[in-house]
Design a protein around this motif. Structure first.
Motif, mmCIF file in Angstrom:
data_model
loop_
_atom_site.group_PDB
_atom_site.id
_atom_site.type_symbol
_atom_site.label_atom_id
_atom_site.label_comp_id
_atom_site.label_asym_id
_atom_site.label_seq_id
_atom_site.Cartn_x
_atom_site.Cartn_y
_atom_site.Cartn_z
ATOM 1 N N UNK A 304 0.833 -1.105 0.182
ATOM 2 C CA UNK A 304 -0.065 -0.258 -0.165
ATOM 3 C C UNK A 304 0.892 1.439 -0.084
ATOM 4 N N UNK A 306 0.639 4.416 1.277
ATOM 5 C CA UNK A 306 0.914 5.113 2.169
ATOM 6 C C UNK A 306 2.139 4.603 3.055
ATOM 7 N N UNK A 307 2.196 3.324 3.258
ATOM 8 C CA UNK A 307 3.132 2.815 4.023
ATOM 9 C C UNK A 307 4.552 2.863 3.484
ATOM 10 N N UNK A 310 5.824 6.255 4.268
ATOM 11 C CA UNK A 310 6.181 6.573 5.592
ATOM 12 C C UNK A 310 7.523 5.756 5.570
ATOM 13 N N UNK A 325 -5.221 6.097 1.364
ATOM 14 C CA UNK A 325 -4.991 6.383 2.460
ATOM 15 C C UNK A 325 -4.081 7.753 2.654
ATOM 16 N N UNK A 326 -3.227 8.258 1.735
ATOM 17 C CA UNK A 326 -2.329 9.024 1.878
ATOM 18 C C UNK A 326 -3.112 10.235 1.630
ATOM 19 N N UNK A 327 -4.284 10.413 0.798
ATOM 20 C CA UNK A 327 -4.912 11.642 0.520
ATOM 21 C C UNK A 327 -5.800 12.250 1.433
ATOM 22 N N UNK A 328 -6.205 11.399 2.470
ATOM 23 C CA UNK A 328 -7.212 11.717 3.461
ATOM 24 C C UNK A 328 -8.719 11.358 2.760
ATOM 25 N N UNK A 330 -11.011 8.289 0.727
ATOM 26 C CA UNK A 330 -10.990 6.996 0.934
ATOM 27 C C UNK A 330 -10.769 6.023 -0.393
ATOM 28 N N UNK A 331 -10.910 6.956 -1.483
ATOM 29 C CA UNK A 331 -10.858 6.317 -2.854
ATOM 30 C C UNK A 331 -9.291 6.745 -3.473
ATOM 31 N N UNK A 347 -3.577 1.529 -5.271
ATOM 32 C CA UNK A 347 -3.397 1.857 -3.836
ATOM 33 C C UNK A 347 -1.911 1.869 -3.628
ATOM 34 N N UNK B 2 -0.675 13.627 8.135
ATOM 35 C CA UNK B 2 -1.010 12.763 9.536
ATOM 36 C C UNK B 2 -0.051 13.165 10.501
ATOM 37 N N UNK B 101 -8.521 8.217 10.546
ATOM 38 C CA UNK B 101 -8.066 6.820 10.250
ATOM 39 C C UNK B 101 -8.691 5.979 11.315
#
Lengths: 396, 278
Positions: A304, A306-307, A310, A325-328, A330-331, A347, B2, B101
């Protein structure tokens, strides 16, 4: 702070030291109001004019009077589209499915609240615009066509010259969102034959808070804001003088550095090819050969986005992702979805965007840390079998 | 963008209990790759005590951290104890999660619930069909939405989306979520022994009016970019002022009668009269 490896230049760029130098006097001693009659203020107006000329040169405009300064790319886009349609009784707008939210969400609002019909032209799986379909959508009721020059997520360049020539003949106003093209590839408003073109300073090494809109002489445009005479009454309010001066200098440097783009392209290709070769379950998002030279968007399956970001962040590497995830939201990215990139790899998509300040050493560092990151995330992934080193279900 | 707590950062950097238990006594899966996050949890159970727990997660930092936290929390616990763990406990363990989240922690508690159900021999399919699918994009049922509303005291659609993802994609179920929210808010209100039937004292009435506006009416108006201010309460007459996009809205009068007055009559007293103070 440890040195950052900044590969997110489509988000924003570092202010070029020469640009900072140029703007500093206007944050210190030269604080006069350009509208004032005395030299201390009035002279500042000359610097604004100089900046207008520098922007005009970057985009091939005939006359610096065709340049209006705004606060950002979003404001330029809104000023262009709303400014044209408010003076017309036509109710149809054409744009693309992969525009920046500055255009897309404005069009959705006009569609929802103001009785406009909007055609969103699709792209193919490589992100290329279907210009034939765009032309077919133009009708007698079309008030404006707004198309981006280059896509921010994939870097794919759209055939704006072809579209411009067609629209010129039809007499339909044409706005080009060139925010991601200016400073990366040569931009020429006369070759494009557009009526309006938006650019943003901080995408080519000026500070944030300043943009520009090219308005071809003779184009009918209504203001969004009402107030003073500044920017021909189109952007009333005392000018952001330091920002404007900075953007002019940045435009001048961007133009002289366009040759440098070959070096950037080499670095980009090294990074891209390196990653695609290293990882079997990765693929390129976007047409390989018709992109701005600084951008690459790579999808990694089974992990994924965002991970990944990070873990890159842990190594002081900045990039971005089209993951949900990273955009805030959910799509995943609307651009990748419009291209038909499967959710499974949308994703896990990562965009690296370079600038002239990146070095080969930095690219080598990214190539050396990515295997560890991908391996670690695969070992956590429920879709990956670490024992056989294969996806559990290769069909997804 | 975040703001993750140190605990979250520590756990996504070095997640604990990653992997598969080959001879697991219970397995629970939640989410899918299409949704953007997925979790599989493996349990080893002996004499109703969870002796080992492992996980695999596809998802963002907070999903990895939530999964890791959950496995830490349940090890050594009895099935009965583990069953009581809610997403809130996971969030507390992590020292907090960004609002957007929260659904990551819900994914953890849902996967655990499924694992325990499978251990107890309740077929997973049967469990899935419980409730009616509200959000088609993410396959979220009304059962889960109601559960999260109750457990986390959710009041707005935005909060429901943050906790369950429902409504976060195409948005076509927003109205259905609002209906569920309204029902749940009414239910919690009804459960409290309201002094509805007996005559209210002035002070009690004012308190109830304030509470209803704050808990029930205001969140609705804020969703639409509006707002409301309580100006005065004079006997059964409630004076309010509409703000934000509600002020001057053509349907302000409808809002006043249908939303504000109706809710106050429902929750406070049946003969409340609402008057707009412009």
């Amino acid at each position: 702070m440890q040195d950052i490896i900044y590969l997110d230049n489509n988000a924003t760029t570092m202010v070029d030291p020469q640009v900072l130098e140029e703007m500093l006097p206007f944050l210190k001693d030269r604080y006069g109001n350009p509208s004032s009659i005395y030299d201390f203020g009035g002279d500042v107006a000359k610097n604004i004019r100089k900046s207008r000329i520098q922007i005009a040169e970057l985009i091939g405009a005939d006359n610096e009077r065709e340049i209006l300064f705004t606060s950002c790319g979003t404001e330029s886009d809104n000023m262009a589209i709303l400014g044209v349609i408010s003076g017309s009784n036509k109710k149809h707008i054409i744009t693309t499915r992969v525009e920046h939210p500055a255009v897309l969400n404005l069009c959705k609002k006009l569609e929802r609240d103001d009785g406009y019909r909007v055609t969103y032209v699709p792209v193919d799986k490589e992100g290329n615009l279907d210009s034939g379909m765009l032309k077919g959508a133009v009708g007698n009721d079309t008030a404006v066509v707004s198309v981006m020059y280059a896509n921010n997520e994939t870097g794919v360049i759209f055939p704006v010259e072809e579209i411009g020539a067609f629209l010129k003949e039809k007499g339909v106003p044409f706005h080009v969102d060139a925010v991601q093209a200016a400073g990366k590839i040569p931009v020429d408003v006369n070759k494009i034959q557009c009526d309006l073109l938006s650019v943003s300073g901080h995408k080519f090494h000026a500070p944030k808070g300043v943009g520009a809109l090219y308005v071809r002489t003779g184009t009918k445009l209504n203001p969004l804001l009402h107030g003073g005479h500044q920017e021909k009454g189109m952007k009333p309010g005392t000018e952001n003088v330091p920002g404007i001066v900075a953007m002019g200098k940045a435009a001048e440097l961007a133009l002289t550095n366009l040759d440098n783009e070959d070096r950037i392209k080499e670095l980009r290709d090294k990074l891209e090819n390196g990653l695609l070769e290293k990882f079997e379950n990765s693929h390129l998002n976007g047409a390989k050969n018709s992109r701005v030279p600084n951008t690459t968007n790579i999808g990694f399956k089974y992990i994924e986005g965002e991970s990944i970001l990070l873990y890159l962040n842990e190594k002081n590497i900045a990039a971005s992702s089209g993951s949900a995830c990273s955009s805030g939201s959910l799509e995943p990215s609307h651009v990748l979805r419009a291209m038909g990139v499967p959710f499974t790899s949308a994703h896990g998509s990562i965009r690296f965007s370079l600038s002239r300040f990146n070095t080969e050493e930095e690219i080598d560092t990214v190539l050396s840390v990515m295997p560890g990151i991908v391996e670690k995330l695969l070992s956590i992934s429920p879709f990956w079998d670490s024992k056989t080193n294969r996806p559990k279900n290769p069909d997804i | 963008m975040w703001e993750y707590t140190d605990k979250v950062k520590e756990l996504y950097r070095n997640p604990k209990n990653v992997g598969v238990i080959e001879d697991a006594d219970a397995v629970g899966e939640e989410g899918s790759m299409i949704c953007g996050d997925a979790l599989t949890i493996y349990l080893k159970i002996k004499d109703d005590i969870i002796t080992d727990a492992k996980f695999q997660t596809f998802g963002c930092g907070s999903a990895i951290a939530s999964s890791s936290a959950l496995t830490e929390m349940i090890k050594g616990k009895t099935i009965e104890e583990a069953q009581k763990i809610t997403n809130k406990d996971i969030v507390d363990f992590l020292g907090g999660l960004p609002e957007e989240k929260m659904h990551c922690s819900v994914m953890g508690s849902e996967a655990l619930e499924k694992a325990i159900a499978s251990y107890k021999g309740i077929p997973v399919e049967e469990k899935k069909e419980e409730g009616e699918i509200i959000c088609k994009c993410f396959g979220i049922t009304d059962t889960l939405i109601r559960k999260e509303i109750r457990e986390n005291n959710l009041k707005t659609i935005e909060e429901v989306t943050n906790y369950t993802k429902a409504g976060g994609a195409c948005g076509s179920c927003i109205e259905d979520i609002q209906k569920i929210l309204d029902e749940e808010l009414k239910r919690t209100h009804d459960e409290k022994p309201a002094a509805k039937k007996t005559a209210l004292t002035n002070i009690k009435r004012i308190q109830l009016v304030e509470k209803t506006i704050e808990d029930v009416i205001r969140p609705r108006l804020l969703d639409d970019g509006g707002d409301i201010e309580l100006v005065d309460v004079d006997g059964k007459k409630v004076y309010v002022s509409l703000r934000g996009s509600c002020a001057g809205c053509v349907s302000a009068n409808v809002t006043l009668k249908n939303l504000v007055q109706e809710r106050l009559r429902e929750f406070v007293e049946s003969d409340i009269e609402v008057i707009e103070q412009k």
